[in-house]
Write a protein that holds these residues in place. Structure first.
Motif, PDB file in Angstrom:
ATOM      1  N   ILE B 439       5.438  -6.433   6.396  1.00 64.44           N
ATOM      2  CA  ILE B 439       4.912  -5.120   6.801  1.00 64.44           C
ATOM      3  C   ILE B 439       3.886  -5.305   7.919  1.00 64.44           C
ATOM      4  N   THR B 725       5.558  -2.564  -3.239  1.00 63.56           N
ATOM      5  CA  THR B 725       5.633  -2.210  -1.811  1.00 63.56           C
ATOM      6  C   THR B 725       4.359  -1.512  -1.356  1.00 63.56           C
ATOM      7  N   SER B 728       1.393  -3.835  -1.230  1.00 61.91           N
ATOM      8  CA  SER B 728       1.535  -4.739  -0.086  1.00 61.91           C
ATOM      9  C   SER B 728       1.211  -4.025   1.220  1.00 61.91           C
ATOM     10  N   ALA B 729       1.698  -2.779   1.337  1.00 65.84           N
ATOM     11  CA  ALA B 729       1.461  -2.034   2.583  1.00 65.84           C
ATOM     12  C   ALA B 729      -0.028  -1.784   2.764  1.00 65.84           C
ATOM     13  N   ALA B 761       5.080   2.555   8.677  1.00 67.24           N
ATOM     14  CA  ALA B 761       5.444   1.233   8.158  1.00 67.24           C
ATOM     15  C   ALA B 761       5.633   1.292   6.649  1.00 67.24           C
ATOM     16  N   LEU B 762       4.762   2.034   5.965  1.00 66.29           N
ATOM     17  CA  LEU B 762       4.883   2.144   4.508  1.00 66.29           C
ATOM     18  C   LEU B 762       6.207   2.799   4.133  1.00 66.29           C
ATOM     19  N   ALA B 765       9.034   0.463   4.798  1.00 69.43           N
ATOM     20  CA  ALA B 765       9.098  -0.608   3.800  1.00 69.43           C
ATOM     21  C   ALA B 765       9.704  -0.079   2.504  1.00 69.43           C
TER      22      ALA B 765
END
Lengths: 229, 792
Positions: B439, B725, B728-729, B761-762, B765
């Motif tokens: 990411i 996810t 992580s983002a 991006a989130l 992802a």
């Protein structure tokens, strides 16, 4: 050969403590054929595991061939186990990725026997167990009876003094079951000590002595046949 | 035992083809990246090593201090070579060279502009190693008007024939071709397509006058290289130079001249003379290497994850082996053999992948190299990649081997795995790590794209649309270049046209003057200078904010008028800039700041003045419509103006875009590596979902029996994936922002990042992880519960 004194095994989880074996005292002489019976959950398999040096007891003593082994480290147990004890399991426990030949050969690799010697031994045992024609097959290609014969072959390949069998006929039909029991009797008559866990009274009949377990205690010891040293 | 381990490893691989393929492909991608990195690093570290004398060749540079500003440059006066060789007998040879710029070459009925010819001493062939295909290296460039071509340039004009002895006309002068050398390896910092003898320019000159210590502080346009004898060191050179300086130069020196020499092997990556050049190379090298290693790490993580999550399936086997007497170390050895074998299979695939990347994609072009796989000719690559593979096998197999061999024999015999939280936390942490990297890479790529677009669209302070730049470096043409302006200026599509010494946007060279400060004192300052004519500012749309534009032509001997930019005014803090003086003239106008240099650089002070000598760049402003017609007209007029020299022109806007070529390359490389990251992470997620869903088959069955719908079950299964996810983002955002900040430090004009990129991006992802895990998840969710319970 085997002598346990107040053998106790307790399993602990975060909240619950289960006593699987409670002050068990068992003696097994060399050359004996002993059956362990009892209802599910009574501790039969736990006892077999401790006797087979797969697990350490929580308390008590365990003398194997005159050595007190209950506090042995894993490496010491492994060393003792690999040359003295053979295992036969209800679900055969053959390794799927290895052929019949390789499964039987495995214990010899662990005692670092030279290749030429290994090949001789394996072929001999496979012949004896009448499974030599299936040497290159994988376990999934065999019937249950054949798989158990491979398992027996693997258990005896190192000429162990003791064979531990955990419900060896549990997954077999009566004909195959009988065949396995005959093999065990044969091995016993040749001098191998056998301790067998079973639910089947018929199988237990093959043993010299039956130990009844209940809730982790030895309830009765029943001598079926005369056993002479 | 070893043989058995290998046989079993192959059977394990074949048994679970899906995960083996995932694992091998993921690892192959990682190894492919590390192989590219290995080739790249090898190439970067081998710069200029191919010269036989490379350990004795030194480059000369000059450190000078003007107005408190100290700088070091790699060019010097042409007298440096002969003077210092005379002073120091330990200097065996010197080579001087310079790039004359674009030259018009006519040979074999072909007429082309060449911009990569170099003028050089004949000693070049004694100092550097340039193998000759035709001709003789001893005296190839000894005589005036001789030229040596590279193989490519010779081929361009003479096809495959031997051109030695033939003639070439270069800027109206006739040169004899005396040799053809092999093309230069790409790992050479000196780049040229042909070498012209420097003696062509020295003949007839009074060398005694030219080679004087008095001139060393000026006319610095030559690169100079020395061949030292075996025992001569840079320290000895500096000491000897100091003597020379004090005896011959100190008296005239106005710039605190200090001579610097550095080994040839340092020029590319560790230069002190041109530190910006080598720093940029170094940064690229570090960036490239760390990205490659990161991708390899991601690929290793996949193996660890898949192997440990597969532990459940292998538990029984471990139990049996332990019961049969296997020791821990024997099991560790078995699992390590498995991972090393897998790594080697991946290596074979990686070789093909790398070959594909190098031959089948514009990757080499992108990084401006000619990397290739030559396994047996390049033993470093062969053994390097084998070593990396073994390392990868050991590193990625170590945790699984350790983990699996420590399973307790009894529970594993029953095929029961402790569903310990630690293991799954560890796996989740590893997956999160992959996600964070991927990411971050996505966010970073989007940021970089934003920065580059920002620079391309920035208001430059001058007109870049519909400006045609026409160049000439030919003196004869320059003399009458104004005539050409007259020939086109009245055309209805030509708006205006003005001359300058160089085109805008690429930067300018500097000139030092003593300027009047606010307090009236004079201070020496070196700043970029642009020579123009009186039409230039109007043509380029540069605004005058105070004072006037140039009105009259400049006359020799008269006081010079200067137009300075706002930054210059700020530098001196002038409250009334008009009328401020230097030793040659005064400020007549102040221009609004404009980006005369790439926007990457800070917009600094500069000044413009009218030129006495003719200028080589004509900027023509045209109307936006009928451009083809206008161009046809201009070309036709050029043909009339100069039948012998073809027109050399470009559109300013297109030219400016090529300035960002390096940034574009970085953007493309970022994108490529990001794709690799995403792909590897997806492989990992795919493998992991397939395992975790199998493990949860029973749970799913029970939930279904209790009445859960397929959608509810899918939602349950996705919950974990989405949580990973999102976390992580959240962690990737600041990381990417930080790394971008470091990258952006290279740019004076920084874009403010668009916060929407984080959200984008989130979402991306989540979408990718949804797609990746959808197949296995929905498959399990749709399984008949009875089947699932039976399976358990």
């Amino acid at each position: 050969m085997i002598k346990t004194m107040n053998l106790t095994k307790v399993y602990r989880t975060d909240e619950v403590e289960t006593t699987a074996l409670n002050n068990v005292n068992v003696n097994v002489a060399e050359g004996e054929f002993v059956a362990i019976m009892g209802p599910s959950g009574c501790g039969k398999s736990t006892l077999l595991n401790v006797l087979g040096l797969l697990d350490n007891p929580t308390d008590g003593e365990y003398h194997f061939n005159g050595h007190e082994v209950s506090k042995f480290k894993e490496r010491q147990r492994t060393n003792l186990r690999k040359s003295n004890i053979g295992f036969i399991f209800q679900s055969f426990n053959l390794i799927d990725e290895l052929t019949v030949y390789e499964n039987v050969e495995l214990p010899l690799l662990y005692i670092k026997m030279p290749a030429s010697e290994r090949s001789k031994q394996v072929n001999k045992v496979l012949d004896r167990m009448k499974i030599a024609h299936r040497a290159k097959h994988f376990p999934q290609q065999l019937s249950g009876g054949q798989q158990q014969r491979v398992a027996v072959a693997r258990a005896v390949i190192t000429n162990p003094k003791l064979i531990l069998a955990d419900e060896p006929t549990g997954n077999l039909d009566s004909a195959n079951g009988e065949e396995v029991m005959t093999m065990l009797t044969q091995l016993n008559s040749e001098g191998t000590t056998i301790i067998m866990v079973t639910h089947s009274p018929t199988d237990a009949e093959y043993a010299h002595r039956i130990i009844q377990l209940f809730d982790g205690h030895v309830v009765t010891e029943n001598i079926k046949k005369e056993f002479h040293l | 035992m070893f043989k058995q381990n290998i046989i079993q490893a192959f059977r394990v691989l074949l048994k679970d083809k899906f995960h083996s393929i995932l694992n091998i492909s993921g690892l192959a991608l990682g190894l492919c990246c590390s192989m590219l990195v290995l080739l790249f690093v090898q190439n970067e570290l081998s710069y200029d090593n191919h010269h036989k004398n490379s350990d004795r060749i030194y480059r000369y540079g000059v450190n000078m201090t003007i107005g408190g500003n100290s700088s070091t440059q790699s060019t010097c006066n042409m007298a440096v070579g002969p003077l210092l060789q005379h002073e120091m007998p330990e200097i065996e040879e010197y080579v001087r060279c310079y790039y004359p710029g674009i030259m018009l070459v006519k040979a074999n009925e072909k007429t082309l502009y060449e911009n990569n010819l170099m003028i050089i001493d004949n000693s070049v062939f004694r100092v550097f190693s340039y193998p000759f295909i035709y001709g003789n290296s001893a005296d190839a460039l000894e005589k005036p008007n001789t030229i040596v071509l590279t193989q490519d340039l010779a081929g361009k004009y003479f096809d495959e024939q031997d051109p030695v002895g033939k003639e070439m006309e270069i800027d109206n002068e006739i040169y004899e071709i005396t040799g053809v050398i092999q093309n230069l390896p790409d790992n050479s910092h000196l780049k040229f397509s042909g070498l012209i003898s420097l003696n062509s320019y020295l003949q007839g000159q009074n060398l005694e006058e030219i080679y004087s210590p008095r001139v060393l502080g000026s006319g610095m346009s030559f690169f100079t290289y020395f061949l030292f004898n075996e025992n001569f060191t840079t320290e000895q050179f500096s000491a000897k130079f100091q003597n020379f300086y004090e005896r011959e130069m100190a008296e005239f020196d106005r710039i605190n001249y200090i001579a610097v020499v550095e080994p040839l092997q340092n020029v590319y990556l560790r230069s002190v003379i041109n530190s910006r050049f080598s720093e940029a190379n170094r940064k690229f090298l570090y960036g490239f290497t760390s990205i490659g290693l990161f991708i390899l790490l991601l690929a290793c993580i996949n193996y660890v994850n898949m192997a440990t999550s597969r532990a459940g399936g292998r538990a029984r086997e471990i139990g049996i082996k332990k019961a049969l007497g296997a020791e821990k170390k024997q099991l560790i050895r078995q699992f390590l053999s498995e991972s090393i074998i897998l790594a080697f299979l991946a290596l074979i695939l990686a070789f093909f992948l790398t070959e594909l990347v190098l031959k089948g994609t514009p990757f080499n072009e992108l990084i401006n190299k000619n990397l290739q796989i030559d396994l047996f000719g390049n033993l470093t690559l062969l053994f390097g990649s084998i070593l990396i593979t073994v390392l990868v096998g050991v590193i990625s197999g170590f945790y699984p081997a350790f983990y699996l061999s420590h399973l307790a024999p009894i529970s594993s015999l029953k095929g029961q795995m402790k569903k310990g939280k630690t293991g799954s936390y560890f796996r989740n942490a590893l997956v999160s790590f992959q996600f964070i990297i991927s990411i971050s890479a996505v966010i970073l790529t989007l940021f970089v794209r934003q920065q580059i677009e920002f620079m391309q669209n920035l208001d430059l302070g001058f007109k870049k649309e519909n400006i045609i730049t026409i160049y000439t470096s030919n003196d004869e043409l320059k003399q009458k270049f104004t005539n050409f302006r007259e020939m086109i200026i009245d055309h209805h599509n030509v708006v205006s046209a003005g001359f300058s010494s160089s085109a805008l946007g690429r930067g300018l060279s500097g000139l030092a003057f003593e300027w009047e400060t606010e307090s009236g004192e004079m201070e020496m300052h070196a700043n970029p200078v642009l020579y123009v004519d009186k039409y230039f500012l109007e043509t380029m749309g540069i605004e005058i904010i105070s004072g006037t534009n140039f009105i009259t032509e400049r006359q020799k001997g008269e006081s010079i008028d200067f137009i300075v930019n706002e930054a210059m005014v700020d530098l001196f803090g002038w409250t009334e800039p008009i009328g401020k003086k230097n030793q040659y003239g005064k400020v007549v106008g102040v221009a609004k700041n404009f980006h005369y240099a790439p926007v990457k650089n800070e917009l600094g002070p500069m000044y413009m003045l009218l030129s006495l000598s003719p200028l080589g760049v004509l900027n023509v402003g045209i109307k936006g419509e009928n451009i083809t017609e206008t161009m046809d007209f201009i070309k036709q007029k050029w043909q009339e103006f100069s039948p012998d020299f073809p027109i050399d022109y470009s559109f300013l806007e297109q030219d400016l875009n090529t300035i960002y070529q390096n940034d574009e390359i970085q953007k493309k490389l970022f994108s490529i590596f990001t794709c690799f990251c995403i792909l590897i992470s997806c492989f990992g997620l795919l493998g992991l979902t397939s395992y975790s869903t199998i493990q949860r088959t029973k749970e799913v069955a029970v939930r279904k029996i209790l009445g859960a719908s397929v959608m509810q079950i899918v939602a349950t299964l996705f919950k974990g994936i989405f949580t990973t996810t999102i976390i992580s983002a959240i962690l990737a955002g600041p990381l990417a922002y930080y790394v971008f900040g470091l990258w952006q430090n290279n740019y004076a004009n920084k874009v403010t990042v668009n916060p929407l990129i984080f959200g984008l991006a989130l979402l991306g992802a989540m979408f990718v992880s949804f797609l990746t895990s959808a197949y296995h998840t929905t498959k399990v969710a749709n399984t008949n519960p009875i089947e699932a319970l039976k399976y358990e």
